[in-house]
Design a protein around this motif. Structure first.
Motif, PDB file in Angstrom:
ATOM      1  N   GLU A  70       0.835  -1.209   0.000  1.00 41.69           N
ATOM      2  CA  GLU A  70       0.000   0.000   0.000  1.00 41.69           C
ATOM      3  C   GLU A  70       0.868   1.256   0.000  1.00 41.69           C
ATOM      4  OE1 GLU A  70      -3.995   1.589   2.227  1.00 41.69           O
ATOM      5  OE2 GLU A  70      -2.473   0.595   3.460  1.00 41.69           O
ATOM      6  N   ASN A  71       1.906   1.269   0.821  1.00 42.45           N
ATOM      7  CA  ASN A  71       2.797   2.434   0.869  1.00 42.45           C
ATOM      8  C   ASN A  71       3.502   2.641  -0.470  1.00 42.45           C
ATOM      9  OD1 ASN A  71       2.139   2.948   3.538  1.00 42.45           O
ATOM     10  ND2 ASN A  71       3.819   1.708   4.352  1.00 42.45           N
ATOM     11  N   PHE A  72       3.903   1.535  -1.089  1.00 40.72           N
ATOM     12  CA  PHE A  72       4.545   1.613  -2.401  1.00 40.72           C
ATOM     13  C   PHE A  72       3.582   2.181  -3.438  1.00 40.72           C
ATOM     14  CE2 PHE A  72       5.377  -0.331  -6.552  1.00 40.72           C
ATOM     15  CZ  PHE A  72       6.671   0.106  -6.780  1.00 40.72           C
ATOM     16  N   PHE A  73       2.353   1.720  -3.402  1.00 43.07           N
ATOM     17  CA  PHE A  73       1.348   2.236  -4.331  1.00 43.07           C
ATOM     18  C   PHE A  73       1.176   3.745  -4.172  1.00 43.07           C
ATOM     19  CE2 PHE A  73      -3.023   3.683  -4.830  1.00 43.07           C
ATOM     20  CZ  PHE A  73      -3.207   3.463  -6.198  1.00 43.07           C
ATOM     21  N   GLU A  74       1.035   4.197  -2.946  1.00 39.77           N
ATOM     22  CA  GLU A  74       0.806   5.619  -2.714  1.00 39.77           C
ATOM     23  C   GLU A  74       1.995   6.458  -3.178  1.00 39.77           C
ATOM     24  OE1 GLU A  74      -1.839   7.071  -1.791  1.00 39.77           O
ATOM     25  OE2 GLU A  74      -3.061   5.351  -1.212  1.00 39.77           O
ATOM     26  N   ARG A  75       3.185   5.897  -3.035  1.00 37.56           N
ATOM     27  CA  ARG A  75       4.394   6.654  -3.366  1.00 37.56           C
ATOM     28  C   ARG A  75       4.755   6.600  -4.851  1.00 37.56           C
ATOM     29  NH1 ARG A  75       7.208   4.020  -0.352  1.00 37.56           N
ATOM     30  NH2 ARG A  75       8.477   2.790  -1.804  1.00 37.56           N
ATOM     31  N   GLU A  76       4.578   5.434  -5.480  1.00 34.37           N
ATOM     32  CA  GLU A  76       5.105   5.225  -6.825  1.00 34.37           C
ATOM     33  C   GLU A  76       4.046   5.021  -7.915  1.00 34.37           C
ATOM     34  OE1 GLU A  76       8.136   5.699  -7.408  1.00 34.37           O
ATOM     35  OE2 GLU A  76       9.105   5.519  -5.457  1.00 34.37           O
ATOM     36  N   LEU A  77       2.858   4.546  -7.559  1.00 32.72           N
ATOM     37  CA  LEU A  77       1.893   4.147  -8.581  1.00 32.72           C
ATOM     38  C   LEU A  77       0.638   5.006  -8.654  1.00 32.72           C
ATOM     39  CD1 LEU A  77       2.033   0.240  -8.221  1.00 32.72           C
ATOM     40  CD2 LEU A  77       3.392   1.724  -9.717  1.00 32.72           C
ATOM     41  N   VAL A  88       6.320   3.377 -18.707  1.00 35.43           N
ATOM     42  CA  VAL A  88       5.111   2.558 -18.697  1.00 35.43           C
ATOM     43  C   VAL A  88       5.383   1.105 -18.292  1.00 35.43           C
ATOM     44  CG1 VAL A  88       3.315   1.554 -20.181  1.00 35.43           C
ATOM     45  CG2 VAL A  88       3.762   4.008 -20.231  1.00 35.43           C
ATOM     46  N   PRO A  89       6.406   0.416 -18.853  1.00 33.13           N
ATOM     47  CA  PRO A  89       6.633  -0.972 -18.425  1.00 33.13           C
ATOM     48  C   PRO A  89       6.846  -1.098 -16.919  1.00 33.13           C
ATOM     49  CG  PRO A  89       7.876  -0.512 -20.417  1.00 33.13           C
ATOM     50  CD  PRO A  89       7.330   0.803 -19.945  1.00 33.13           C
ATOM     51  N   ARG A  90       7.600  -0.186 -16.353  1.00 35.36           N
ATOM     52  CA  ARG A  90       7.883  -0.264 -14.920  1.00 35.36           C
ATOM     53  C   ARG A  90       6.613  -0.182 -14.086  1.00 35.36           C
ATOM     54  NH1 ARG A  90      11.705   4.303 -12.454  1.00 35.36           N
ATOM     55  NH2 ARG A  90       9.907   5.573 -13.056  1.00 35.36           N
ATOM     56  N   VAL A  91       5.763   0.808 -14.361  1.00 38.50           N
ATOM     57  CA  VAL A  91       4.575   0.961 -13.517  1.00 38.50           C
ATOM     58  C   VAL A  91       3.550  -0.138 -13.781  1.00 38.50           C
ATOM     59  CG1 VAL A  91       4.910   3.432 -13.211  1.00 38.50           C
ATOM     60  CG2 VAL A  91       3.464   2.630 -15.090  1.00 38.50           C
ATOM     61  N   VAL A  92       3.428  -0.593 -15.031  1.00 37.13           N
ATOM     62  CA  VAL A  92       2.452  -1.635 -15.343  1.00 37.13           C
ATOM     63  C   VAL A  92       2.840  -2.955 -14.678  1.00 37.13           C
ATOM     64  CG1 VAL A  92       1.511  -3.089 -17.181  1.00 37.13           C
ATOM     65  CG2 VAL A  92       1.620  -0.609 -17.482  1.00 37.13           C
ATOM     66  N   PHE A  93       4.071  -3.395 -14.872  1.00 30.53           N
ATOM     67  CA  PHE A  93       4.471  -4.683 -14.316  1.00 30.53           C
ATOM     68  C   PHE A  93       4.556  -4.655 -12.794  1.00 30.53           C
ATOM     69  CE2 PHE A  93       6.431  -5.315 -18.660  1.00 30.53           C
ATOM     70  CZ  PHE A  93       5.437  -6.175 -19.084  1.00 30.53           C
ATOM     71  N   CYS A  94       4.919  -3.506 -12.219  1.00 26.04           N
ATOM     72  CA  CYS A  94       4.933  -3.409 -10.755  1.00 26.04           C
ATOM     73  C   CYS A  94       3.507  -3.385 -10.209  1.00 26.04           C
ATOM     74  CB  CYS A  94       5.708  -2.174 -10.312  1.00 26.04           C
ATOM     75  SG  CYS A  94       7.504  -2.348 -10.495  1.00 26.04           S
ATOM     76  N   ALA A  95       2.583  -2.762 -10.931  1.00 30.72           N
ATOM     77  CA  ALA A  95       1.177  -2.803 -10.516  1.00 30.72           C
ATOM     78  C   ALA A  95       0.666  -4.241 -10.549  1.00 30.72           C
ATOM     79  CB  ALA A  95       0.331  -1.913 -11.424  1.00 30.72           C
ATOM     80  N   PHE A  96       1.012  -4.988 -11.604  1.00 34.29           N
ATOM     81  CA  PHE A  96       0.638  -6.402 -11.665  1.00 34.29           C
ATOM     82  C   PHE A  96       1.227  -7.166 -10.483  1.00 34.29           C
ATOM     83  CE2 PHE A  96       0.182  -6.603 -16.616  1.00 34.29           C
ATOM     84  CZ  PHE A  96      -1.015  -5.928 -16.525  1.00 34.29           C
ATOM     85  N   ASP A  97       2.453  -6.854 -10.133  1.00 31.00           N
ATOM     86  CA  ASP A  97       3.128  -7.539  -9.024  1.00 31.00           C
ATOM     87  C   ASP A  97       2.388  -7.296  -7.712  1.00 31.00           C
ATOM     88  OD1 ASP A  97       5.118  -9.169  -7.994  1.00 31.00           O
ATOM     89  OD2 ASP A  97       6.606  -7.565  -7.845  1.00 31.00           O
ATOM     90  N   VAL A  98       1.968  -6.064  -7.492  1.00 31.37           N
ATOM     91  CA  VAL A  98       1.217  -5.747  -6.273  1.00 31.37           C
ATOM     92  C   VAL A  98      -0.120  -6.488  -6.270  1.00 31.37           C
ATOM     93  CG1 VAL A  98       0.018  -3.912  -5.020  1.00 31.37           C
ATOM     94  CG2 VAL A  98       2.339  -3.516  -5.892  1.00 31.37           C
TER      95      VAL A  98
END
Length: 217
Positions: A70-77, A88-98
Motif C-alpha cells: 500500500e505504501n509503495f502504491f501511494e508513493r510510486e503508482l 510505462v513498463p515499470r509501472v504496469v508490471f509493478c502494478a501487476f506484481d502488487v
C-alpha cells in the motif's frame, strides 16, 4: 517510431495511442487500489512470494506485507497515468506484481497464477493472450477453452505476467524481466488492461501483435 506529448521517440511495433494508454493506466490504478483494500479487509498481512519480485527488480525495494504494498502504491503508482512513455513498463508490471501479491488469500484459486506453463526446450517465450486459438508451445493467458492446452495455461488474468516473467528467468528463458527482446505476443481481445499490457511489453522489446478490432470502452 512513436512519439507522445513531446517524449523521447521509442522504437516499437505496437501502435501506442496515448489517450487509450492513459485510460488503461487509470483503470489499472483503480484495480490496484481495490485489490489492496480487499486484502486489508480480509485481514491479509503478508504478500504472496515475498519480496515482490518485479518491484524488487525495477525499484530495488523489498515489499513483504500488504502495508508495504500500500505504501509503495501511494508513493510510486498513484500517478501512474501521468508517467512518461518509457516508464510505462515499470509501472504496469509493478502494478501487476502488487495485485498478484495481495490477492492470494481472498480471491478464488481459479484467478491465481498457474506455475509450470512454460514449455521445456523452447528458445523464446511466446504468449497468447485471450486469443481464439492457441499456438503450440505458446503460454496462454485468458479464459480456458477446449483449444487451450492445460499444460500451457498460466491463468485467467494478465496480472499473472508478474509471476510468469520471473519463472521464465528461473528456467533460463529470459535473462532479465525488464528486457523482453525475442518475446512474441498475440493479443486477441481488446480491453483497456490488455492494451496497457501490450504497450508495456512492446516498450520492453517484445513483438506484440494485436489481433483485435478495437471497440469503445
Amino acid at each position: 517510431m512513436i512519439k507522445c506529448e513531446g517524449e523521447t521517440k521509442i522504437q516499437t511495433k505496437f501502435d501506442v495511442d496515448r489517450k487509450t494508454l492513459k485510460a488503461g493506466l487509470r483503470k489499472l490504478r483503480s484495480l490496484v487500489k481495490v485489490k489492496i483494500r480487499l486484502a486489508k479487509e480480509h485481514g491479509t498481512v503478508e504478500v504472496d512470494q515475498p519480496p515482490l519480485p518485479i518491484v524488487k527488480s525495477w525499484y530495488g525495494e523489498v515489499l513483504e506485507t500488504v502495508d508495504d504494498a500500500e505504501n509503495f502504491f501511494e508513493r510510486e503508482l498513484r500517478r501512474m497515468h501521468k508517467v512518461k512513455l518509457e516508464e510505462v513498463p515499470r509501472v504496469v508490471f509493478c502494478a501487476f506484481d502488487v495485485i498478484e501479491g495481495v490477492k492470494h488469500e481472498f480471491e478464488p484459486e481459479k484467478y491465481l497464477y498457474r506455475p509450470g506453463a512454460v514449455p521445456a526446450g523452447v528458445q523464446a517465450l511466446t504468449l497468447d493472450i485471450m486469443t481464439d486459438d492457441h499456438r503450440e508451445n505458446a503460454v496462454y493467458i485468458g479464459e480456458p477453452s477446449p483449444e487451450v492446452s492445460r499444460d500451457r495455461w498460466a491463468g485467467r488474468v494478465v496480472s499473472v505476467l508478474s509471476r510468469l516473467l520471473p519463472e521464465c528467468v528461473e528456467v533460463g528463458l529470459l535473462e532479465d524481466i525488464r528486457e523482453l527482446e525475442g518475446v512474441r505476443v498475440r493479443i486477441g481481445k481488446f480491453t483497456l488492461l490488455n492494451y496497457v499490457t501490450g504497450a508495456a511489453m512492446a516498450l520492453s522489446g517484445a513483438r506484440v501483435e494485436p489481433e483485435y478490432r478495437r471497440v469503445a470502452q
